[in-house]
Design an enzyme around this catalytic site. Structure first.
Site, PDB file in Angstrom:
ATOM      1  N   TYR A  89      -0.198  -6.332   7.805  1.00  0.00           N
ATOM      2  CA  TYR A  89       0.306  -7.574   7.427  1.00  0.00           C
ATOM      3  C   TYR A  89       1.802  -7.669   7.394  1.00  0.00           C
ATOM      4  CZ  TYR A  89       1.045 -12.310   5.240  1.00  0.00           C
ATOM      5  OH  TYR A  89       1.116 -13.611   5.179  1.00  0.00           O
TER       6      TYR A  89
ATOM      7  N   SER B 167       9.751  -7.126  -5.754  1.00  0.00           N
ATOM      8  CA  SER B 167      10.353  -5.878  -5.941  1.00  0.00           C
ATOM      9  C   SER B 167      11.409  -5.691  -6.884  1.00  0.00           C
ATOM     10  CB  SER B 167      11.123  -6.027  -4.408  1.00  0.00           C
ATOM     11  OG  SER B 167      11.506  -4.837  -4.224  1.00  0.00           O
TER      12      SER B 167
ATOM     13  N   GLN C  83      18.837  -6.412  -3.923  1.00  0.00           N
ATOM     14  CA  GLN C  83      17.429  -6.488  -4.538  1.00  0.00           C
ATOM     15  C   GLN C  83      17.084  -8.058  -5.108  1.00  0.00           C
ATOM     16  OE1 GLN C  83      14.100  -5.042  -4.354  1.00  0.00           O
ATOM     17  NE2 GLN C  83      15.767  -3.637  -4.232  1.00  0.00           N
TER      18      GLN C  83
ATOM     19  N   HIS D 200      15.948 -10.644  -2.491  1.00  0.00           N
ATOM     20  CA  HIS D 200      14.605 -10.812  -1.980  1.00  0.00           C
ATOM     21  C   HIS D 200      13.799 -12.003  -2.388  1.00  0.00           C
ATOM     22  CE1 HIS D 200      13.735  -7.149   0.395  1.00  0.00           C
ATOM     23  NE2 HIS D 200      14.152  -6.475  -0.605  1.00  0.00           N
TER      24      HIS D 200
ATOM     25  N   GLU E  72      10.512   0.543  -8.694  1.00  0.00           N
ATOM     26  CA  GLU E  72      10.110   0.642  -7.403  1.00  0.00           C
ATOM     27  C   GLU E  72      11.150   1.618  -6.508  1.00  0.00           C
ATOM     28  OE1 GLU E  72       9.451  -2.118  -3.330  1.00  0.00           O
ATOM     29  OE2 GLU E  72      10.205  -2.903  -4.992  1.00  0.00           O
ATOM     30  N   HIS E  73      12.354   1.272  -6.744  1.00  0.00           N
ATOM     31  CA  HIS E  73      13.456   2.006  -6.222  1.00  0.00           C
ATOM     32  C   HIS E  73      14.503   2.481  -7.362  1.00  0.00           C
ATOM     33  CE1 HIS E  73      12.599  -1.423  -3.499  1.00  0.00           C
ATOM     34  NE2 HIS E  73      12.442  -0.594  -2.665  1.00  0.00           N
TER      35      HIS E  73
ATOM     36  N   ASP F 270      15.376   0.930   3.008  1.00  0.00           N
ATOM     37  CA  ASP F 270      14.474  -0.170   3.840  1.00  0.00           C
ATOM     38  C   ASP F 270      14.635  -0.144   5.108  1.00  0.00           C
ATOM     39  OD1 ASP F 270      14.042  -1.453   1.216  1.00  0.00           O
ATOM     40  OD2 ASP F 270      15.990  -2.812   1.433  1.00  0.00           O
TER      41      ASP F 270
ATOM     42  N   GLU G 146     -30.148  17.555 -16.100  1.00  0.00           N
ATOM     43  CA  GLU G 146     -30.016  16.220 -15.960  1.00  0.00           C
ATOM     44  C   GLU G 146     -31.228  15.169 -15.937  1.00  0.00           C
ATOM     45  OE1 GLU G 146     -27.131  15.660 -12.874  1.00  0.00           O
ATOM     46  OE2 GLU G 146     -25.446  16.474 -13.978  1.00  0.00           O
TER      47      GLU G 146
ATOM     48  N   HIS H 152     -34.298  15.699  -7.812  1.00  0.00           N
ATOM     49  CA  HIS H 152     -33.596  16.559  -7.365  1.00  0.00           C
ATOM     50  C   HIS H 152     -33.945  17.913  -7.403  1.00  0.00           C
ATOM     51  CE1 HIS H 152     -30.887  13.251  -7.645  1.00  0.00           C
ATOM     52  NE2 HIS H 152     -29.823  13.759  -7.575  1.00  0.00           N
TER      53      HIS H 152
END
Length: 426
Positions: free
Chosen positions: A122, A230, A252, A255, A320-321, A354, A408, A413
Site C-alpha cells: 500500500y 509519525s 516531521q 506530515h 519512531e525516529h 526518508d 500432558e 500422542h
C-alpha cells in the site's frame, strides 16, 4: 509547543501522549470490508468513485502507463530514484538469512528460509505522493525472493497515479498496480475480487482507515504493522544548531496534524532558540497550517538535567525516529534501547533516512519501537523447520516421548509413538 522541565514536571506528565481527536472508523471500515468481500469489483468501483472522485473502468493500471512514467519525470529525479534504489538495495542485502541443517546419527533437522508467494504494497496518496514508500516496501520483498508483488495506491480525480510513484514502481519492476486506496484497497488485497487475487501479506503505511482495515484483516493475511502518526524525538546538546533542529522538527510536523515533534535537551538556551526558530521557519512552509497545528497539539520542548536523563526519556517514549544532535553521538548510541531508527550527529537529519541513505523508513510508531522493528527482508520470508528420524533413532527416543505425552494427558500422542514399537499389538 508545550514546554516541560524535568525538575518541575513528573515523568508521567512528560511522557503523556496528547489526546487527539479521533474518528470512530471501525464501523465504517467494517462496512467497506464486508461490501468488498461480497461485491468484489463492483464495490471497489463504488467506493473509489465515492472517496476519490473517479470511475474505475479497467481495475488494473495499464502497464504502458507505468513504463511511460519514467519519461514523464525529470532526468534529475530519475537519477535520484536510481541512487536511492541502489542504496536501499545494498543495505537490505545485508539482512538476508540462510537456512541451517544439523545432524547426528539417525537424525536430520534444520530450518528453511522461504519467501512469501504474493505480497500487497500500500502506497499512500492524497495530500502527498510517496515514491520513497514504493522503494522501501518493494525492494526488501524483491531481495527476500517474493515472486508476485502487487501495488495499490489512490489516484487523483482523473484516475491518474502520480508519475513519480509510477516511475519508482517501474524501476523496481512492479507491473501489477491498481489505482485504489483506503480500506477498500486493503479489502481487495485481503479477500480478493474478480480481478485482484488475494495476497499473503500487506505492508505499507496509510491513513486511519487503512490502518483500521489492516488491523481487521490481520490473521486472514499477515501485516507489517498498524502505523500511527509519525514522530521524531531529537536529543540535543549545546553544540547543536537551533535552526537545524527547528527545521528537523518541522520536517516531521508537516506530515500530518497528528504528527509529534519533540526536543529533549539539558540546555535551556537551546529550547528558547529552537522555539524562536520554529516561529520564523513555519511561516514559510507550504504546509504551514498542518505543521503549526501539529506543533501546537503534539509538540514538546523538554528540559532535562543531562544527556543521560535525555536518553532515559527517549527510551521511554520509544520514538519512531531518534536524532542524537550532540557532540559525540556514538557515545550515546549504546544506551539507546527503544527507537525505530537512530540518526547520529549534526549532519544526519531524519529526512536522510526518508529517502536516500538505505535503512528502511517504514518504522514502528506510537511507542511500538519498544517491541517491534522497522520493515526488513525478514518481513517477507517464513522460517520453516524440518526434521527426520531413522527407525533406530526413533526407537531410542520412543519411551521419552511417550512419558512426556502421558504427563500432558494426551494418550493419543503417546500411542502415535508407541504404535511404531515392534511389541505393539493391534
Amino acid at each position: 509547543m508545550k514546554r516541560f522541565d524535568s525538575k518541575k514536571h513528573s515523568l508521567a506528565e512528560i511522557l503523556k501522549r496528547q489526546n487527539s481527536q479521533t474518528l470512530n472508523v471501525v464501523t465504517e471500515t467494517n462496512q467497506i470490508l464486508e461490501a468488498v468481500q461480497k461485491e468484489g469489483d463492483q464495490a471497489l468501483r463504488h467506493f473509489t468513485k465515492l472517496f476519490d472522485g473517479h470511475m474505475l473502468e479497467d481495475l488494473a493500471y495499464p502497464p504502458a502507463k507505468i513504463a511511460a512514467a519514467i519519461d514523464a519525470i525529470s532526468p534529475e529525479l530519475v537519477a535520484v530514484l536510481t541512487q536511492a534504489k541502489a542504496n536501499i538495495s545494498t543495505f537490505h542485502q545485508r539482512q538476508t538469512q540462510q537456512g541451517f541443517m544439523q545432524s547426528q546419527p539417525g537424525q536430520v533437522m534444520g530450518q528453511q528460509i522461504v519467501p512469501l508467494s504474493r505480497v500487497g504494497v500500500y502506497v499512500p496518496g492524497g495530500t502527498a505522493a510517496y515514491p520513497s514508500t514504493v522503494l522501501m516496501t518493494v525492494i526488501p520483498a524483491l531481495i527476500a525472493g517474493v515472486k508476485e508483488i502487487v501495488m495499490v495506491t489512490p489516484a487523483n480525480e482523473h484516475g491518474e497515479i502520480t508519475p513519480a510513484v509510477l516511475a519508482a514502481a517501474h524501476l523496481t519492476g512492479v507491473t501489477e498496480i491498481y489505482p485504489i486506496g483506503g480500506a477498500q484497497a486493503i479489502a481487495a488485497l485481503a479477500y480478493g475480487t474478480e480481478t485482484i487475487q488475494p495476497v499473503d501479506k500487506i505492508v505499507g503505511p496509510g491513513n486511519i482507515y487503512v490502518a483500521t482495515a489492516k488491523k481487521l484483516v490481520n490473521g486472514l493475511v499477515g501485516i507489517d504493522t498498524i502505523a500511527g502518526p509519525s514522530d521524531v524525538l531529537i536529543v540535543a546538546d549545546s553544540t547543536a544548531n537551533p535552526n537545524w533542529i527547528a527545521a528537523d522538527l518541522l520536517a516531521q510536523a508537516e506530515h500530518d496534524v497528528q504528527a509529534q515533534a519533540i526536543l529533549v535537551t539539558p540546555d535551556s538556551d537551546m529550547i528558547d532558540q529552537v522555539a524562536f526558530a520554529l516561529e520564523k521557519q513555519v511561516v514559510d512552509l507550504p504546509r504551514q497550517k498542518i505543521a503549526a497545528q501539529s506543533l501546537l497539539d503534539h509538540g514538546k520542548l523538554i528540559l532535562v538535567n543531562d544527556l543521560e536523563e535525555a536518553i532515559s526519556i527517549a527510551n521511554q517514549i520509544a520514538p519512531e525516529h531518534l536524532e542524537l544532535a550532540v557532540a559525540d553521538p556514538f557515545a550515546l548510541l549504546g544506551s539507546v534501547r527503544h527507537a525505530g531508527s537512530t540518526f547520529l550527529g549534526h549532519h544526519t537529519p531524519e529526512v536522510l533516512g526518508d529517502y536516500l541513505a538505505g535503512p528502511n523508513h517504514t518504522l514502528p510508531t506510537e511507542g511500538t519501537a519498544r517491541f517491534s522493528s522497522g520493515l526488513s527482508v525478514q518481513d517477507f520470508v517464513k522460517r520453516c523447520s524440518y526434521l527426520y528420524y531413522s527407525a533406530a533413532a526413533a526407537k531410542d527416543i520412543r519411551a521419552s516421548v511417550i512419558e512426556f505425552a502421558e504427563a500432558e494427558g494426551l494418550s493419543g500422542h503417546a500411542f502415535s509413538m508407541a504404535i511404531r514399537g515392534e511389541d505393539v499389538e493391534l
